[in-house]
Each structure stands twice: as structure tokens, then as C-alpha cells.
Motif scaffolding. Sequence first.
Motif, PDB file in Angstrom:
ATOM      1  N   ARG A   1       0.832  -1.209   0.000  1.00 30.40           N
ATOM      2  CA  ARG A   1       0.000   0.000   0.000  1.00 30.40           C
ATOM      3  C   ARG A   1       0.864   1.254   0.000  1.00 30.40           C
ATOM      4  O   ARG A   1       0.544   2.245  -0.682  1.00 30.40           O
ATOM      5  CB  ARG A   1      -0.929   0.004   1.208  1.00 30.40           C
ATOM      6  CG  ARG A   1      -2.036  -1.044   1.160  1.00 30.40           C
ATOM      7  CD  ARG A   1      -3.122  -0.734   2.184  1.00 30.40           C
ATOM      8  NE  ARG A   1      -2.610  -0.632   3.544  1.00 30.40           N
ATOM      9  CZ  ARG A   1      -2.479  -1.666   4.362  1.00 30.40           C
ATOM     10  NH1 ARG A   1      -2.798  -2.892   3.952  1.00 30.40           N
ATOM     11  NH2 ARG A   1      -2.030  -1.491   5.597  1.00 30.40           N
ATOM     12  N   GLN A   2       1.947   1.216   0.771  1.00 31.60           N
ATOM     13  CA  GLN A   2       2.819   2.377   0.848  1.00 31.60           C
ATOM     14  C   GLN A   2       3.439   2.705  -0.510  1.00 31.60           C
ATOM     15  O   GLN A   2       3.481   3.868  -0.918  1.00 31.60           O
ATOM     16  CB  GLN A   2       3.919   2.138   1.892  1.00 31.60           C
ATOM     17  CG  GLN A   2       3.403   2.158   3.323  1.00 31.60           C
ATOM     18  CD  GLN A   2       4.453   1.723   4.315  1.00 31.60           C
ATOM     19  OE1 GLN A   2       5.278   0.844   4.033  1.00 31.60           O
ATOM     20  NE2 GLN A   2       4.440   2.307   5.504  1.00 31.60           N
ATOM     21  N   VAL A   3       3.904   1.680  -1.201  1.00 33.97           N
ATOM     22  CA  VAL A   3       4.492   1.909  -2.524  1.00 33.97           C
ATOM     23  C   VAL A   3       3.419   2.383  -3.506  1.00 33.97           C
ATOM     24  O   VAL A   3       3.671   3.251  -4.344  1.00 33.97           O
ATOM     25  CB  VAL A   3       5.190   0.639  -3.043  1.00 33.97           C
ATOM     26  CG1 VAL A   3       5.639   0.822  -4.487  1.00 33.97           C
ATOM     27  CG2 VAL A   3       6.390   0.301  -2.153  1.00 33.97           C
ATOM     28  N   GLY A   4       2.212   1.840  -3.375  1.00 33.79           N
ATOM     29  CA  GLY A   4       1.126   2.294  -4.233  1.00 33.79           C
ATOM     30  C   GLY A   4       0.851   3.780  -4.063  1.00 33.79           C
ATOM     31  O   GLY A   4       0.602   4.504  -5.040  1.00 33.79           O
ATOM     32  N   LYS A   5       0.908   4.258  -2.847  1.00 31.79           N
ATOM     33  CA  LYS A   5       0.684   5.689  -2.591  1.00 31.79           C
ATOM     34  C   LYS A   5       1.836   6.534  -3.117  1.00 31.79           C
ATOM     35  O   LYS A   5       1.629   7.640  -3.631  1.00 31.79           O
ATOM     36  CB  LYS A   5       0.487   5.919  -1.094  1.00 31.79           C
ATOM     37  CG  LYS A   5      -0.823   5.353  -0.569  1.00 31.79           C
ATOM     38  CD  LYS A   5      -0.981   5.589   0.922  1.00 31.79           C
ATOM     39  CE  LYS A   5      -2.310   5.034   1.430  1.00 31.79           C
ATOM     40  NZ  LYS A   5      -2.486   5.248   2.878  1.00 31.79           N
ATOM     41  N   ILE A   6       3.050   6.005  -2.999  1.00 39.24           N
ATOM     42  CA  ILE A   6       4.206   6.720  -3.541  1.00 39.24           C
ATOM     43  C   ILE A   6       4.079   6.857  -5.057  1.00 39.24           C
ATOM     44  O   ILE A   6       4.324   7.932  -5.629  1.00 39.24           O
ATOM     45  CB  ILE A   6       5.511   5.993  -3.155  1.00 39.24           C
ATOM     46  CG1 ILE A   6       5.769   6.150  -1.655  1.00 39.24           C
ATOM     47  CG2 ILE A   6       6.696   6.522  -3.962  1.00 39.24           C
ATOM     48  CD1 ILE A   6       6.922   5.319  -1.134  1.00 39.24           C
TER      49      ILE A   6
END
Length: 329
Positions: free
Chosen positions: A272-277
Motif C-alpha cells: 500500500r505504501q508503494v502504491g501511494k508513492i
Amino acid sequence: MPSLIPRPPFSLIFSSRHRGHLFASFLTLKRIHITTTATTTTAATSPKIIVIMGATGAGKSRLSIDLATRFFKNSEIINSDKMQVYHGLDITTNKITIKEQQCIPHHLLGVFDPSQIVINPYIYRKLASKTISNIVSRNGLPLIVGGSNSFIYSLLTKQFNPKMDVFNGPDPDPVSSELRYKCCFIWVDVCFKVLNRYLCKRVDEMLDSGMVEELKEFFGSGEYLRVKRDGLGRAIGVREMEAYFSGGGVDLEVYDRGVRRVKVNSCELAKRQVGKILRLKEGGWDLKRVDATEVVRRKMTAEGGGSVAELWEEVVETSVKIVNQFLEE
């Protein structure tokens, strides 16, 4: 709104490690409340800040310490991890220890009472903005470090509307590329396959280093019933291990199931974190990607040793070049 003044965490404050965190938290809070005329900025006077982003386990904290201790000696670090803003559960939330901080000032780390307040993006924006102004007033270089991209977005975008959601849902709101600071973004990235293996290994290491005892005290003391469920109660490891500790901490099958859930949810968080980045990058944010995949891969193999240190130096050197170019502009 509840008071932002922290109170000591339950029995954990009696250890030297947590006394150190509490003292650091006190200093941080004192800095936050200093009155300053630099709390607002214009495009012409916007301070320069460094933002170190990435998924959990990618190496953000380690990079920030290397930059601050070896290259940019006037740096001060502002935590942007939404679980690490609260005091307590230091191992479970993987807070950087006092020793690892190497005397670099850390702000908004382990500060707030998890039974009294939930730090949302709107509150974080106000607190971190004041902290940036105070650091700049001392001619310091602010380093924003952490995995909460919702915190980072709320802090940096010029016009922030807490009712808008740029990350979630089938039709998220548009990302604003108009920022209120001059930002240098370093994205520490590790490929998913390698990162997932590392995160599972890291969970085992955290359990062996005291996470089990920490959670046992957390549940046994009744603190779990007092913390805000939308705050520290959402930390990975709390809900996953609740059934085990609520059942007396004796059923090994329940324990193993909880540990598996901690590992799965840690990997899901990273995704999820990479998706937001990527969402921010697609929205026009100038993110400089630094690949730390090989460092993490070597850390998990017998090849480790000097090769890991050499590979990490490449990550540091690349980041230093990015920051130097930014500061010289």
C-alpha cells in the motif's frame, strides 16, 4: 480536541530505554510549542526540506541517520510514521532506538499519549509545520522521515483539504503538485519479492528481541483497552496477536496464526505504501528513486558482511548527490 501534552506510558517508562524516549519526547514537545514568526511561508521564502520516503523495512531511518551524521550536520529529523508518533510499543512499531539516533534530534517520535488522542493528517500538518519552522529558525535542515504518505501529503501540499482522499477508493481525488516547501524527495525502494522475504525475517527478529514480552505487558496491563483503536490500536501486531494474549498466551497454534498474520499484514502495508508513492509520482511529485534491493537481498544471505556495507555506501552516495544538487539550486 484532547490535550496534546503527553503523559508517561504505563509501566514501560521504568526501563532506561523508555526513559530516554520520554526525555526525547519532552524536548520535542518543548520545541513544538516555541513561538516563532516563521510558521507561515510564501513561495519566495519557502524553506528547503528533505523527504525520505519508502515502504516499511526499506532503510529510511538508516539513510536519514547516515545523511545527518556524516554529511549534513545541521539536520534534524521529523518522524512521519503514524504509529511511531505515540509512546509505547517501541519494538512492535519498530521505533529507532536512542542509540541508533546517534544524538540527532528527532521530533514527533514517541510523543503522544495513545489513550488520549489520535494524530490524523490534519493535526500532523499543524504540528510538523511548526517543527519545520523551529528547525529552520535555528538554521537547521529538516528531514521528514517515515512511511505514512498521508502524513507527508497533508504536510507538504499547499492546499490541504482533510475531506479529500487522494489515495483510496475507485475514484480518488486528484493529487496536488503545488507544494508549500521546496522539497527534495528521496524514495528508498526495494523490489517486492525481496522486501517481502525481508519483512517476514524482520518480524521473527522483532519477536526474538522483545516484541512478545512488550505485547504481553501491553495486553496484561489493560493498556490495550485504553488506547485509541484508530491510533496505536491499529499498529501491526496488536490486533493480530490479541487472540493469543487475551487467551492467556499459552496456545501455540493461536500464536503461530497471529505471527503469520503479522507477516502478511506487514507485506500488505508495504504494498500500500508503494502504491501511494506511485500515486504521488504520477501526480507530478519529483521523487528520486534510490534502489536498495541488493542491499536487502545480501542482508538475508550468507554473502552479507563487507559486501552489504559497500552496497549501502552506494545508496548513501547516490542520496548525497541528490541532496547536494538540491541544496545548490
